[in-house]
Write a protein that holds these residues in place. Structure first.
Motif, PDB file in Angstrom:
ATOM      1  N   GLN A   6       0.849  -1.182   0.000  1.00 26.10           N
ATOM      2  CA  GLN A   6       0.000   0.000   0.000  1.00 26.10           C
ATOM      3  C   GLN A   6       0.892   1.242   0.000  1.00 26.10           C
ATOM      4  OE1 GLN A   6      -2.449  -1.139   3.389  1.00 26.10           O
ATOM      5  NE2 GLN A   6      -4.189  -1.518   2.049  1.00 26.10           N
ATOM      6  N   TYR A   7       0.433   2.265  -0.706  1.00 26.22           N
ATOM      7  CA  TYR A   7       1.187   3.495  -0.853  1.00 26.22           C
ATOM      8  C   TYR A   7       0.290   4.692  -0.545  1.00 26.22           C
ATOM      9  CZ  TYR A   7       4.393   0.570  -3.589  1.00 26.22           C
ATOM     10  OH  TYR A   7       5.247  -0.416  -4.005  1.00 26.22           O
ATOM     11  N   ARG A   8       0.949   5.787  -0.191  1.00 28.86           N
ATOM     12  CA  ARG A   8       0.248   7.042   0.033  1.00 28.86           C
ATOM     13  C   ARG A   8       0.848   8.111  -0.868  1.00 28.86           C
ATOM     14  NH1 ARG A   8       0.368  10.568   5.698  1.00 28.86           N
ATOM     15  NH2 ARG A   8      -0.956  12.283   4.976  1.00 28.86           N
ATOM     16  N   CYS A   9       0.014   9.022  -1.343  1.00 28.49           N
ATOM     17  CA  CYS A   9       0.500  10.164  -2.110  1.00 28.49           C
ATOM     18  C   CYS A   9      -0.292  11.403  -1.705  1.00 28.49           C
ATOM     19  CB  CYS A   9       0.395   9.915  -3.621  1.00 28.49           C
ATOM     20  SG  CYS A   9      -1.290   9.659  -4.227  1.00 28.49           S
ATOM     21  N   THR A  10       0.160  12.567  -2.148  1.00 32.38           N
ATOM     22  CA  THR A  10      -0.501  13.826  -1.809  1.00 32.38           C
ATOM     23  C   THR A  10      -0.766  14.632  -3.076  1.00 32.38           C
ATOM     24  OG1 THR A  10       0.542  13.956   0.369  1.00 32.38           O
ATOM     25  CG2 THR A  10      -0.335  15.983  -0.527  1.00 32.38           C
ATOM     26  N   PHE A  11      -2.010  15.034  -3.250  1.00 36.71           N
ATOM     27  CA  PHE A  11      -2.397  15.806  -4.422  1.00 36.71           C
ATOM     28  C   PHE A  11      -2.148  17.296  -4.200  1.00 36.71           C
ATOM     29  CE2 PHE A  11      -5.005  11.976  -4.670  1.00 36.71           C
ATOM     30  CZ  PHE A  11      -4.804  11.595  -5.982  1.00 36.71           C
ATOM     31  N   GLN A  21      -9.146  13.894 -14.655  1.00 38.87           N
ATOM     32  CA  GLN A  21      -9.859  12.662 -14.996  1.00 38.87           C
ATOM     33  C   GLN A  21      -9.199  11.956 -16.173  1.00 38.87           C
ATOM     34  OE1 GLN A  21     -12.402  11.210 -13.182  1.00 38.87           O
ATOM     35  NE2 GLN A  21     -11.812   9.512 -14.523  1.00 38.87           N
ATOM     36  N   GLN A  22      -8.705  12.722 -17.122  1.00 39.74           N
ATOM     37  CA  GLN A  22      -7.997  12.113 -18.246  1.00 39.74           C
ATOM     38  C   GLN A  22      -6.746  11.377 -17.769  1.00 39.74           C
ATOM     39  OE1 GLN A  22      -7.280  15.366 -20.960  1.00 39.74           O
ATOM     40  NE2 GLN A  22      -9.451  15.626 -21.456  1.00 39.74           N
ATOM     41  N   ALA A  23      -6.031  11.988 -16.811  1.00 41.78           N
ATOM     42  CA  ALA A  23      -4.832  11.346 -16.266  1.00 41.78           C
ATOM     43  C   ALA A  23      -5.198  10.068 -15.520  1.00 41.78           C
ATOM     44  CB  ALA A  23      -4.096  12.310 -15.348  1.00 41.78           C
ATOM     45  N   ILE A  71      -0.236  10.698 -13.576  1.00 40.11           N
ATOM     46  CA  ILE A  71      -0.842  11.460 -12.491  1.00 40.11           C
ATOM     47  C   ILE A  71       0.175  12.339 -11.761  1.00 40.11           C
ATOM     48  CG2 ILE A  71      -0.546   9.863 -10.531  1.00 40.11           C
ATOM     49  CD1 ILE A  71      -3.856  11.534 -11.530  1.00 40.11           C
ATOM     50  N   LYS A  72       1.449  12.178 -12.071  1.00 42.66           N
ATOM     51  CA  LYS A  72       2.484  12.836 -11.276  1.00 42.66           C
ATOM     52  C   LYS A  72       2.422  14.361 -11.322  1.00 42.66           C
ATOM     53  CE  LYS A  72       5.814   9.040 -11.127  1.00 42.66           C
ATOM     54  NZ  LYS A  72       7.166   8.566 -11.516  1.00 42.66           N
ATOM     55  N   LYS A  76       2.292  16.187  -5.223  1.00 43.60           N
ATOM     56  CA  LYS A  76       3.461  16.738  -4.543  1.00 43.60           C
ATOM     57  C   LYS A  76       4.422  15.581  -4.255  1.00 43.60           C
ATOM     58  CE  LYS A  76       0.779  20.271  -2.057  1.00 43.60           C
ATOM     59  NZ  LYS A  76       0.401  20.777  -0.694  1.00 43.60           N
ATOM     60  N   THR A  77       5.705  15.910  -4.107  1.00 39.23           N
ATOM     61  CA  THR A  77       6.680  14.879  -3.752  1.00 39.23           C
ATOM     62  C   THR A  77       6.842  14.818  -2.235  1.00 39.23           C
ATOM     63  OG1 THR A  77       8.496  16.450  -3.976  1.00 39.23           O
ATOM     64  CG2 THR A  77       7.961  15.084  -5.900  1.00 39.23           C
TER      65      THR A  77
END
Length: 219
Positions: A6-11, A21-23, A71-72, A76-77
């Motif tokens: 499982q991973y987490r990311c931040t928009f 939505q296209q991404a 989506i990158k 945010k990194t």
């Protein structure tokens, strides 16, 4: 051997609705292609506000980030010791079953009913994290408590991300039908006191929207 992650990311704050939505659609198609190649079994992506959570069942040493490149621009990194990343690995703390190497056996229960793949998050009070982790490690090590075969809970900071499927197929790790002493000890320390229910809108775990979910059986 099938492994789960499982991973987490931040928009970022601004995500244009159409381009975003296209991404997501491109990521979903790449996930489907990777599953068709036999690299993955399941890739499911969930979002709550600026937080993203990804559940992965992998049969190859492939990185899910390679699938989610489209989506990158919307992410945010995260700073890490070995370099910034978009997708932070979460630490697994709970499950009810160890996947079989035979994928048909692993996915058997997914063929007997129409499944809803659910993502949830929980906010644990920082001073209760150690208690939560230790008790759930005891429950997993004991292997007696029954729960959904596909359930998987991981942690990052004070956040828990839970994946499971409905209707649930309840199993346990040991295969034994005995009363759990570990769950008794967990109940004795007041489980409710561990969770910030205000942030979770009145529940311990809050169900969050799914951006996409693709499983081998879908294809």
């Amino acid at each position: 051997m099938l492994k789960r992650y499982q991973y987490r990311c931040t928009f970022k704050e601004e995500c244009g609705a159409d381009s975003f939505q296209q991404a997501i659609d491109k990521c979903k198609e790449k996930a489907a292609q990777a599953i068709r190649r036999g690299d993955f079994v399941n890739i499911s992506f969930y979002r709550y506000k600026d937080m993203g959570f990804i559940y992965v069942e992998s049969v190859a040493e492939k990185l899910v980030g390679d699938i989610l490149t489209d989506i990158k621009d919307f992410l945010k990194t995260w700073p890490r010791e070995d370099g910034d990343t978009y997708f932070v690995p979460m630490i697994n703390v709970y499950y009810h079953h160890t996947p079989e190497d035979d994928l048909d056996v692993w996915e058997k229960e997914r063929t007997t009913a129409v499944k809803t793949r659910v993502g949830r998050i929980a906010f644990v009070y920082p001073d209760k994290l150690t208690s939560y982790i230790l008790h759930h490690k005891e429950i997993v090590d004991e292997g007696l408590l029954k729960g959904d075969k596909y359930a998987y809970i991981s942690m990052h900071e004070n956040l828990l991300f839970s994946y499971y499927e409905e209707p649930r197929n309840n199993v346990n790790i040991s295969g034994l039908d005995k009363e759990s002493e570990a769950i008794k000890r967990w109940l004795e320390v007041d489980p409710e006191s561990h969770f910030d229910r205000v942030k979770a809108k009145g529940d311990n775990f809050l169900v969050i929207p799914c951006l996409f979910s693709v499983d081998r059986l879908d294809l």
